[in-house]
Motif scaffolding. Structure first.
Motif, PDB file in Angstrom:
ATOM      1  N   ARG A   1       8.938  11.026   0.953  1.00 43.90           N
ATOM      2  CA  ARG A   1       7.908  11.963   1.393  1.00 43.90           C
ATOM      3  C   ARG A   1       6.507  11.414   1.163  1.00 43.90           C
ATOM      4  NH1 ARG A   1       7.654  17.655  -1.569  1.00 43.90           N
ATOM      5  NH2 ARG A   1       7.198  16.215  -3.280  1.00 43.90           N
ATOM      6  N   TRP A   2       6.263  10.796  -0.010  1.00 47.45           N
ATOM      7  CA  TRP A   2       4.934  10.282  -0.311  1.00 47.45           C
ATOM      8  C   TRP A   2       4.537   9.171   0.664  1.00 47.45           C
ATOM      9  CZ3 TRP A   2       0.741  11.824  -2.390  1.00 47.45           C
ATOM     10  CH2 TRP A   2      -0.227  10.914  -2.842  1.00 47.45           C
ATOM     11  N   ASP A   3       5.497   8.329   1.055  1.00 46.60           N
ATOM     12  CA  ASP A   3       5.211   7.272   2.020  1.00 46.60           C
ATOM     13  C   ASP A   3       4.902   7.858   3.393  1.00 46.60           C
ATOM     14  OD1 ASP A   3       5.533   5.228   0.208  1.00 46.60           O
ATOM     15  OD2 ASP A   3       7.671   4.994   0.605  1.00 46.60           O
ATOM     16  N   ARG A   4       5.622   8.914   3.768  1.00 46.07           N
ATOM     17  CA  ARG A   4       5.344   9.558   5.055  1.00 46.07           C
ATOM     18  C   ARG A   4       3.945  10.146   5.075  1.00 46.07           C
ATOM     19  NH1 ARG A   4      10.676  11.602   4.635  1.00 46.07           N
ATOM     20  NH2 ARG A   4       9.848  13.617   3.949  1.00 46.07           N
ATOM     21  N   VAL A   5       3.565  10.819   3.990  1.00 45.21           N
ATOM     22  CA  VAL A   5       2.225  11.400   3.916  1.00 45.21           C
ATOM     23  C   VAL A   5       1.164  10.300   3.980  1.00 45.21           C
ATOM     24  CG1 VAL A   5       0.631  12.690   2.451  1.00 45.21           C
ATOM     25  CG2 VAL A   5       2.997  13.453   2.681  1.00 45.21           C
ATOM     26  N   GLY A   6       1.400   9.199   3.255  1.00 49.42           N
ATOM     27  CA  GLY A   6       0.465   8.093   3.284  1.00 49.42           C
ATOM     28  C   GLY A   6       0.334   7.483   4.662  1.00 49.42           C
ATOM     29  N   SER A   7       1.444   7.381   5.389  1.00 51.65           N
ATOM     30  CA  SER A   7       1.400   6.828   6.745  1.00 51.65           C
ATOM     31  C   SER A   7       0.588   7.717   7.668  1.00 51.65           C
ATOM     32  CB  SER A   7       2.831   6.668   7.285  1.00 51.65           C
ATOM     33  OG  SER A   7       3.571   5.755   6.509  1.00 51.65           O
TER      34      SER A   7
ATOM     35  N   ILE B   1     -11.278   0.799  10.688  1.00 45.28           N
ATOM     36  CA  ILE B   1     -10.050   1.090  11.435  1.00 45.28           C
ATOM     37  C   ILE B   1      -8.964   0.075  11.097  1.00 45.28           C
ATOM     38  CG2 ILE B   1      -9.054   1.147  13.754  1.00 45.28           C
ATOM     39  CD1 ILE B   1     -11.760   2.282  14.732  1.00 45.28           C
ATOM     40  N   VAL B   2      -9.334  -1.206  11.057  1.00 44.89           N
ATOM     41  CA  VAL B   2      -8.372  -2.255  10.695  1.00 44.89           C
ATOM     42  C   VAL B   2      -7.863  -2.037   9.274  1.00 44.89           C
ATOM     43  CG1 VAL B   2      -8.080  -4.728  10.291  1.00 44.89           C
ATOM     44  CG2 VAL B   2      -9.332  -3.928  12.301  1.00 44.89           C
ATOM     45  N   LEU B   3      -8.773  -1.676   8.374  1.00 46.06           N
ATOM     46  CA  LEU B   3      -8.390  -1.429   6.986  1.00 46.06           C
ATOM     47  C   LEU B   3      -7.392  -0.291   6.889  1.00 46.06           C
ATOM     48  CD1 LEU B   3      -8.739  -1.693   3.910  1.00 46.06           C
ATOM     49  CD2 LEU B   3     -10.748  -0.212   4.105  1.00 46.06           C
ATOM     50  N   ALA B   4      -7.657   0.814   7.608  1.00 42.75           N
ATOM     51  CA  ALA B   4      -6.741   1.952   7.566  1.00 42.75           C
ATOM     52  C   ALA B   4      -5.362   1.567   8.092  1.00 42.75           C
ATOM     53  CB  ALA B   4      -7.322   3.116   8.369  1.00 42.75           C
ATOM     54  N   LEU B   5      -5.331   0.800   9.166  1.00 43.55           N
ATOM     55  CA  LEU B   5      -4.042   0.380   9.723  1.00 43.55           C
ATOM     56  C   LEU B   5      -3.317  -0.579   8.782  1.00 43.55           C
ATOM     57  CD1 LEU B   5      -4.992  -0.129  13.480  1.00 43.55           C
ATOM     58  CD2 LEU B   5      -3.720   1.768  12.450  1.00 43.55           C
ATOM     59  N   ALA B   6      -4.074  -1.405   8.056  1.00 40.02           N
ATOM     60  CA  ALA B   6      -3.448  -2.333   7.108  1.00 40.02           C
ATOM     61  C   ALA B   6      -2.728  -1.589   5.988  1.00 40.02           C
ATOM     62  CB  ALA B   6      -4.500  -3.271   6.520  1.00 40.02           C
ATOM     63  N   LEU B   7      -3.149  -0.360   5.716  1.00 41.99           N
ATOM     64  CA  LEU B   7      -2.511   0.414   4.653  1.00 41.99           C
ATOM     65  C   LEU B   7      -1.169   1.010   5.061  1.00 41.99           C
ATOM     66  CD1 LEU B   7      -5.611   2.333   3.224  1.00 41.99           C
ATOM     67  CD2 LEU B   7      -4.528   0.274   2.319  1.00 41.99           C
ATOM     68  N   VAL B   8      -0.823   0.888   6.365  1.00 43.72           N
ATOM     69  CA  VAL B   8       0.414   1.504   6.818  1.00 43.72           C
ATOM     70  C   VAL B   8       1.299   0.543   7.624  1.00 43.72           C
ATOM     71  CG1 VAL B   8      -0.652   2.407   8.932  1.00 43.72           C
ATOM     72  CG2 VAL B   8       1.364   3.544   7.997  1.00 43.72           C
TER      73      VAL B   8
ATOM     74  N   PRO C   1       3.313  -2.943   8.755  1.00 43.50           N
ATOM     75  CA  PRO C   1       4.012  -3.974   7.967  1.00 43.50           C
ATOM     76  C   PRO C   1       3.155  -5.201   7.675  1.00 43.50           C
ATOM     77  CG  PRO C   1       5.450  -3.086   9.678  1.00 43.50           C
ATOM     78  CD  PRO C   1       4.091  -2.512   9.932  1.00 43.50           C
ATOM     79  N   TRP C   2       2.290  -5.603   8.607  1.00 36.12           N
ATOM     80  CA  TRP C   2       1.468  -6.786   8.360  1.00 36.12           C
ATOM     81  C   TRP C   2       0.486  -6.568   7.212  1.00 36.12           C
ATOM     82  CZ3 TRP C   2      -3.605  -5.519   9.082  1.00 36.12           C
ATOM     83  CH2 TRP C   2      -3.909  -4.491   9.983  1.00 36.12           C
ATOM     84  N   GLY C   3       0.203  -5.303   6.883  1.00 39.33           N
ATOM     85  CA  GLY C   3      -0.679  -5.032   5.760  1.00 39.33           C
ATOM     86  C   GLY C   3      -0.074  -5.440   4.425  1.00 39.33           C
ATOM     87  N   MET C   4       1.260  -5.474   4.350  1.00 40.04           N
ATOM     88  CA  MET C   4       1.927  -5.893   3.123  1.00 40.04           C
ATOM     89  C   MET C   4       1.876  -7.403   2.938  1.00 40.04           C
ATOM     90  SD  MET C   4       2.905  -3.072   1.715  1.00 40.04           S
ATOM     91  CE  MET C   4       4.152  -3.529   0.506  1.00 40.04           C
ATOM     92  N   ARG C   5       1.544  -8.133   4.006  1.00 35.61           N
ATOM     93  CA  ARG C   5       1.462  -9.591   3.903  1.00 35.61           C
ATOM     94  C   ARG C   5       0.052 -10.075   3.596  1.00 35.61           C
ATOM     95  NH1 ARG C   5       4.865  -8.820   8.475  1.00 35.61           N
ATOM     96  NH2 ARG C   5       3.153  -9.259   9.920  1.00 35.61           N
ATOM     97  N   ILE C   6      -0.912  -9.180   3.678  1.00 30.47           N
ATOM     98  CA  ILE C   6      -2.290  -9.532   3.330  1.00 30.47           C
ATOM     99  C   ILE C   6      -2.403  -9.581   1.809  1.00 30.47           C
ATOM    100  CG2 ILE C   6      -4.696  -8.751   3.445  1.00 30.47           C
ATOM    101  CD1 ILE C   6      -4.034  -7.389   6.057  1.00 30.47           C
ATOM    102  N   PRO C   7      -3.146 -10.534   1.247  1.00 32.04           N
ATOM    103  CA  PRO C   7      -3.344 -10.536  -0.207  1.00 32.04           C
ATOM    104  C   PRO C   7      -3.805  -9.170  -0.695  1.00 32.04           C
ATOM    105  CG  PRO C   7      -4.237 -12.541   0.747  1.00 32.04           C
ATOM    106  CD  PRO C   7      -3.818 -11.677   1.899  1.00 32.04           C
ATOM    107  N   GLY C   8      -3.132  -8.661  -1.714  1.00 34.92           N
ATOM    108  CA  GLY C   8      -3.348  -7.287  -2.138  1.00 34.92           C
ATOM    109  C   GLY C   8      -4.731  -7.012  -2.696  1.00 34.92           C
TER     110      GLY C   8
END
Length: 309
Positions: free
Chosen positions: A3-9, A64-71, A73-80
């Motif tokens: 649920r928390w991941d869905r809300v975050g997405s 906008i790019v930042l928001a999309l990176a948070l949801v 899959p490619w956002g998980m490959r960016i240095p955290g």
């Protein structure tokens, strides 16, 4: 998906969509100004107005790019770390102004110079003002929810369990103490205190409100970090103080970093029409301390661990 991941997405997509009207309004300002079909902001020539709005368009695109990176899959490959820093500062800027937009509309407070809707912008139709404010509010709410959800996916061990599952740290949590002191001073000013104020006549309703909201987030962030450091109350879900600590520390860091730069500029240039109400030396010390406290609080949150078996 939990649920928390869905809300975050949903929140991340919502933040990206919310910034789109703002970017489109700014693009229209540039195009219409070049064509001579719309006025430019007070104090600007055409080139300066176009450059200013191109910068804000770029910032909106980055948001906008930042928001999309948070949801995505490619956002998980960016240095955290760089991604988290950008989201942390962005959310820190916006969480303080969300209640401001709501309360100022309810109380009908005037906008301060330099704030959205304030001096420097041309007269705009009401629908444009509504779109811009909705963009800020939607982006702020979206990032405030999406950032902890993203951090939870990358560092799930930080959010697992309850506060009392980890051992309390010894010593003084200095970022929390410094943040609380700063929040107390800002709250004192928001309530009309005069110590450290050189130009009280420059205060207005929105100035008091913004100062009070900054104080609130400083105190909330400090309390959240102190809670995690002391591992009390033991049954409190760990994700709650972590999320509040991220937002409070981000607000402290982002706003004070910007205000510190502005304070240094005012101290050097001495523009008579831009003096803040606060004594410049006092304000400079507080903003320096707030930047250090916000960064220190974030560092403690990142390094926190749970002891869940």
């Amino acid at each position: 998906m939990e649920r928390w991941d869905r809300v975050g997405s949903w929140a991340a997509y919502g933040a990206a969509w919310a910034l789109t009207p703002y970017a489109l309004v700014k693009v229209s300002w540039v195009v219409l100004a070049i064509l001579g079909a719309a006025p430019i902001g007070a104090g600007f020539d055409l080139l300066g107005w176009v450059l200013l709005n191109l910068v804000t368009i770029g910032m909106a695109a980055l948001g906008i790019v930042l928001a999309l990176a948070l949801v995505r899959p490619w956002g998980m490959r960016i240095p955290g770390r760089p991604l988290a820093f950008c989201a942390w500062t962005g959310a820190g800027f916006l969480v303080s102004v969300l209640p401001y937009f709501v309360l100022s509309a309810v109380l009908r407070l005037p906008s301060a110079p330099g704030e959205p809707g304030g001096g420097g912008e041309p007269a705009m139709p009401g629908w444009e003002a509504v779109l811009i404010q909705c963009s800020f509010v939607g982006t702020g709410v979206g990032l405030a929810v999406a950032l902890p959800a993203y951090a939870r996916r990358r560092r799930p061990e930080l959010f697992a369990g309850r506060v009392g599952d980890g051992a309390a740290r010894t010593g003084v949590a200095w970022p929390a103490v410094v943040g609380a002191v700063i929040g107390a001073v800002w709250l004192y000013w928001a309530l009309g205190g005069s110590w450290g104020i050189d130009h009280a006549a420059r205060w207005n309703g929105d100035g008091y409100l913004l100062m009070g909201l900054g104080a609130l987030w400083a105190l909330v962030g400090s309390a959240a970090v102190w809670t995690l450091e002391r591992a009390r109350p033991v049954r409190l879900p760990r994700w709650l103080p972590l999320a509040l600590g991220w937002l409070g520390s981000g607000s402290l860091f982002a706003w004070s970093a910007w205000k510190l730069a502005l304070t240094v500029f005012v101290a050097l240039a001495e523009p008579a029409d831009a003096l803040p109400p606060e004594n410049l030396a006092v304000a400079g010390v507080l903003h320096c301390a707030a930047v250090l406290a916000g960064a220190g609080m974030a560092r403690r949150l990142v390094r926190s661990r749970t002891a869940v078996a």
